[in-house]
Enzyme design. Structure first.
Site, PDB file in Angstrom:
ATOM      1  N   GLY A 224      17.819  44.360 104.417  1.00  0.00           N
ATOM      2  CA  GLY A 224      16.985  43.321 103.812  1.00  0.00           C
ATOM      3  C   GLY A 224      17.056  41.982 104.541  1.00  0.00           C
ATOM      4  O   GLY A 224      17.050  41.905 105.778  1.00  0.00           O
ATOM      5  N   ASN A 350      13.467  32.494  85.210  1.00  0.00           N
ATOM      6  CA  ASN A 350      12.727  33.750  85.150  1.00  0.00           C
ATOM      7  C   ASN A 350      13.202  34.566  83.950  1.00  0.00           C
ATOM      8  O   ASN A 350      14.420  34.615  83.683  1.00  0.00           O
ATOM      9  CB  ASN A 350      12.957  34.541  86.441  1.00  0.00           C
ATOM     10  CG  ASN A 350      11.858  35.549  86.697  1.00  0.00           C
ATOM     11  OD1 ASN A 350      10.857  35.577  85.982  1.00  0.00           O
ATOM     12  ND2 ASN A 350      12.041  36.374  87.699  1.00  0.00           N
ATOM     13  N   TYR A 356      21.191  35.424  86.848  1.00  0.00           N
ATOM     14  CA  TYR A 356      20.816  35.249  88.264  1.00  0.00           C
ATOM     15  C   TYR A 356      20.371  33.813  88.531  1.00  0.00           C
ATOM     16  O   TYR A 356      20.816  33.173  89.493  1.00  0.00           O
ATOM     17  CB  TYR A 356      19.686  36.233  88.572  1.00  0.00           C
ATOM     18  CG  TYR A 356      19.205  36.259  90.002  1.00  0.00           C
ATOM     19  CD1 TYR A 356      19.969  36.843  91.012  1.00  0.00           C
ATOM     20  CD2 TYR A 356      17.955  35.723  90.342  1.00  0.00           C
ATOM     21  CE1 TYR A 356      19.507  36.889  92.323  1.00  0.00           C
ATOM     22  CE2 TYR A 356      17.486  35.773  91.646  1.00  0.00           C
ATOM     23  CZ  TYR A 356      18.263  36.355  92.630  1.00  0.00           C
ATOM     24  OH  TYR A 356      17.809  36.400  93.931  1.00  0.00           O
TER      25      TYR A 356
HETATM   26  N1  NAD Z   1      14.070  39.737  98.011  1.00  0.00           N
HETATM   27  C1  NAD Z   1      13.675  38.615  97.417  1.00  0.00           C
HETATM   28  O1  NAD Z   1      12.493  38.460  97.082  1.00  0.00           O
HETATM   29  C2  NAD Z   1      14.637  37.493  97.176  1.00  0.00           C
HETATM   30  C3  NAD Z   1      14.153  36.359  96.559  1.00  0.00           C
HETATM   31  C4  NAD Z   1      15.017  35.295  96.331  1.00  0.00           C
HETATM   32  C5  NAD Z   1      16.324  35.375  96.728  1.00  0.00           C
HETATM   33  N2  NAD Z   1      16.796  36.495  97.327  1.00  0.00           N
HETATM   34  C6  NAD Z   1      18.209  36.507  97.718  1.00  0.00           C
HETATM   35  O2  NAD Z   1      18.312  36.877  99.073  1.00  0.00           O
HETATM   36  C7  NAD Z   1      19.551  37.562  99.296  1.00  0.00           C
HETATM   37  C8  NAD Z   1      19.278  38.893  99.986  1.00  0.00           C
HETATM   38  O3  NAD Z   1      18.383  39.629  99.159  1.00  0.00           O
HETATM   39  P1  NAD Z   1      17.755  41.040  99.574  1.00  0.00           P
HETATM   40  O4  NAD Z   1      16.435  41.113  98.927  1.00  0.00           O
HETATM   41  O5  NAD Z   1      17.880  41.263 101.027  1.00  0.00           O
HETATM   42  O6  NAD Z   1      18.743  41.991  98.749  1.00  0.00           O
HETATM   43  P2  NAD Z   1      19.440  43.366  99.125  1.00  0.00           P
HETATM   44  O7  NAD Z   1      19.903  43.928  97.835  1.00  0.00           O
HETATM   45  O8  NAD Z   1      18.552  44.192  99.979  1.00  0.00           O
HETATM   46  O9  NAD Z   1      20.683  42.881 100.006  1.00  0.00           O
HETATM   47  C9  NAD Z   1      21.816  42.247  99.451  1.00  0.00           C
HETATM   48  C10 NAD Z   1      23.015  42.666 100.283  1.00  0.00           C
HETATM   49  O10 NAD Z   1      24.160  42.027  99.704  1.00  0.00           O
HETATM   50  C11 NAD Z   1      25.217  42.977  99.707  1.00  0.00           C
HETATM   51  N3  NAD Z   1      26.220  42.693  98.667  1.00  0.00           N
HETATM   52  C12 NAD Z   1      26.046  42.734  97.324  1.00  0.00           C
HETATM   53  N4  NAD Z   1      27.218  42.492  96.699  1.00  0.00           N
HETATM   54  C13 NAD Z   1      28.140  42.282  97.669  1.00  0.00           C
HETATM   55  C14 NAD Z   1      29.535  42.010  97.646  1.00  0.00           C
HETATM   56  N5  NAD Z   1      30.206  41.922  96.501  1.00  0.00           N
HETATM   57  N6  NAD Z   1      30.184  41.865  98.811  1.00  0.00           N
HETATM   58  C15 NAD Z   1      29.508  41.966 100.000  1.00  0.00           C
HETATM   59  N7  NAD Z   1      28.189  42.233 100.081  1.00  0.00           N
HETATM   60  C16 NAD Z   1      27.510  42.385  98.919  1.00  0.00           C
HETATM   61  C17 NAD Z   1      24.529  44.304  99.412  1.00  0.00           C
HETATM   62  O11 NAD Z   1      25.320  45.407  99.766  1.00  0.00           O
HETATM   63  C18 NAD Z   1      23.258  44.167 100.237  1.00  0.00           C
HETATM   64  O12 NAD Z   1      23.428  44.660 101.541  1.00  0.00           O
HETATM   65  C19 NAD Z   1      20.212  37.688  97.930  1.00  0.00           C
HETATM   66  O13 NAD Z   1      21.143  36.642  97.761  1.00  0.00           O
HETATM   67  C20 NAD Z   1      19.049  37.517  96.972  1.00  0.00           C
HETATM   68  O14 NAD Z   1      19.474  37.043  95.727  1.00  0.00           O
HETATM   69  C21 NAD Z   1      15.979  37.564  97.548  1.00  0.00           C
END
Ligand code: NAD
Length: 450
Positions: A224, A350, A356
């Site tokens: 991601g 939200n 969150y």
């Molecule tokens: N996708 C979206 O639209 C969006 C929007 C706003 C914010 N975000 C933020 O962006 C960031 C990445 O999101 P994403 O969509 O790529 O999510 P994702 O779930 O694809 O990736 C998150 C990663 O964090 C890792 N992770 C989770 N818990 C962990 C821990 N305890 N220790 C180490 N690693 C850990 C997971 O294994 C995963 O690889 C997050 O912080 C998310 O909240 C995403």
């Protein structure tokens, strides 16, 4: 995941249908591609009178070789609506506007240009931070620029972006780095943002590899947004340490090998995580990106303690503890760059995300509260707040809510992980110490929390 509506809306039949029913009409956005050199490929119009437009004119030829001014006086070729060419970028120095009647200069500059825009144009208005001005009318006029730029961002269409950049006296030498980002496809999904540049002693030495010689840590890097951040930091010259949970080790190792970096399989909430991280970085670290995050959605009425605590632990407590440990151990070097991945949820709120949104708003609080202390060592800390980004996290959202999330922004589409990564890579640059304690939304000017 692919956006089928965007693809359809850009076919001849789709265009007719979208037009006939007044449906959202997203355009494919231009993004930065590897190997590109110039931030801007096309004509840049520089207008307004003041110290800042003079500073821009000094380096603008490094941004593009097609430079124009609306008048003859700036020793640049004159641009007129009749003779063109179409404009890819516009910079307007509004820093000298002080009286209400001065504001009409905005209308005069932008009106002819708006009918002559290329695809995906980027606009930057330069001004002064209103809170730094003592004259009430001058301060009000500078604050007025915010309403102007946010409205223009909604009107510009064609996949265009509009930002307001406040430049403090002494920070003019950091304008180039900011404009290289804000006028280029690197900021494709960022619009209607207000940022402030303050003086910073560091400078980028080589614009083709602005992070050369730097070591970067990215958490949640196996997939991601985190994987995109790792790729982008490596593209810009950083040596990367990729961290993710032990079950993600295979994907993490494969990405680290491809990027010539190292991997660290570690749960950031483990009791020994701070010590293990410090141990994994014996030579120190320059860039720390707290990207790992989780959602555990439930309305508050049904939220268990476990769901609440797990989200606060991963998203907020761990980034705080790890940063504190890296600072305490002296692992985070002077002039370091810390970036916290927050979320639009933390700004707008939200349904089903009290946990969150609490954690993500808390990250913004961390950036704001830590910035003054860290500034003493030249370290910056900022939050990036993504809106709807196309990842497995958003692919899991039910269809109707997902479609609403995608379309409710000025670009009528979701962003890509690369869009967040480019913002992080800009914050990670040496000269970006000019920005600290700030929040940058990567949300296509979402209607939420605006
Ligand atoms: N996708 C979206 O639209 C969006 C929007 C706003 C914010 N975000 C933020 O962006 C960031 C990445 O999101 P994403 O969509 O790529 O999510 P994702 O779930 O694809 O990736 C998150 C990663 O964090 C890792 N992770 C989770 N818990 C962990 C821990 N305890 N220790 C180490 N690693 C850990 C997971 O294994 C995963 O690889 C997050 O912080 C998310 O909240 C995403």
């Amino acid at each position: 995941m692919s956006d089928r509506y965007l693809n359809f809306a850009n076919t001849p039949a789709g265009r007719r249908l979208v037009g006939a029913f007044g449906l959202p009409a997203p355009l494919p956005l231009e993004r930065w591609v590897a190997g590109r050199n110039r931030p801007l490929e096309g004509a840049l119009l520089i207008g307004g009178v003041g110290d800042l437009s003079a500073a821009v004119a000094g380096f603008a030829k490094r941004l593009t070789d097609e430079l124009f001014a609306p008048r003859d006086e700036q020793s640049l070729p004159r641009w007129t609506a009749e003779h063109g060419p179409k404009l890819k970028g516009l910079v307007f120095d509004a820093s000298s506007l002080q009286r209400f009647e001065d504001l009409d200069a905005l209308r005069q500059f932008f009106q002819p240009a708006l009918k002559n825009l290329d695809r995906c144009p980027h606009v930057v208005v330069l001004g002064r931070a209103p809170e730094t001005l003592t004259d009430p009318q001058a301060s009000s006029v500078q604050r007025a620029l915010e309403g102007f730029t946010r409205s223009l961002a909604k009107e510009i269409r064609r996949g265009g972006t509009v930002q307001l950049l406040h430049v403090d006296p002494g920070a003019e030498d950091q304008l180039e780095g900011a404009l290289r980002f804000l006028l280029s496809p690197k900021s494709a999904y960022i619009s209607a943002q207000v940022l402030r540049l303050q003086p910073c002693a560091q400078q980028v030495a080589d614009w083709t590899r602005p992070l050369a010689g730097k070591t970067a840590l990215v958490t949640g890097a196996s997939r991601g947004i985190g994987a995109a951040i790792a790729e982008t930091l490596a593209r810009d010259g950083a040596t990367v340490l990729l961290l993710d949970v032990p079950p993600a080790k295979d994907a993490l190792d494969a990405l680290a090998a491809r990027l010539g970096g190292r991997s660290l399989a570690l749960d950031i909430c483990a009791e020994d995580a701070p010590a293990k991280l410090v141990e994994a970085l014996p030579d120190g670290v320059d860039i720390v990106v707290h990207n790992a995050g989780i959602t555990r959605d439930k309305t508050l009425a049904k939220m268990s303690e476990g769901l609440w605590e797990s989200v606060i632990d991963v998203n907020l407590r761990a980034p705080h503890q790890l940063t504190a440990a890296l600072l305490e151990a002296g692992t985070l070097r002077d002039d370091g760059r810390v970036v916290l991945i927050a979320s639009l949820s933390g700004i707008a709120g939200n349904v089903g995300q009290t946990n969150y949104a609490t954690s993500k708003a808390g990250l913004i609080g961390l950036a704001q509260s830590w910035a003054p202390t860290l500034a003493q060592r030249g370290i910056s800390i900022n939050a990036v707040a993504p809106g709807f980004i196309e990842t497995s996290m958003t692919a899991a959202i039910p269809f109707t809510i997902r479609e609403a999330g995608r379309r409710m922004n000025s670009m009528n589409q979701g962003g890509l992980p690369q869009d967040v990564a480019e913002a992080v890579a800009w914050f990670a640059q040496p000269g970006s110490g000019a920005v600290s304690g700030q929040v940058l939304r990567v949300c296509g000017q979402s209607l939420l929390g605006a």
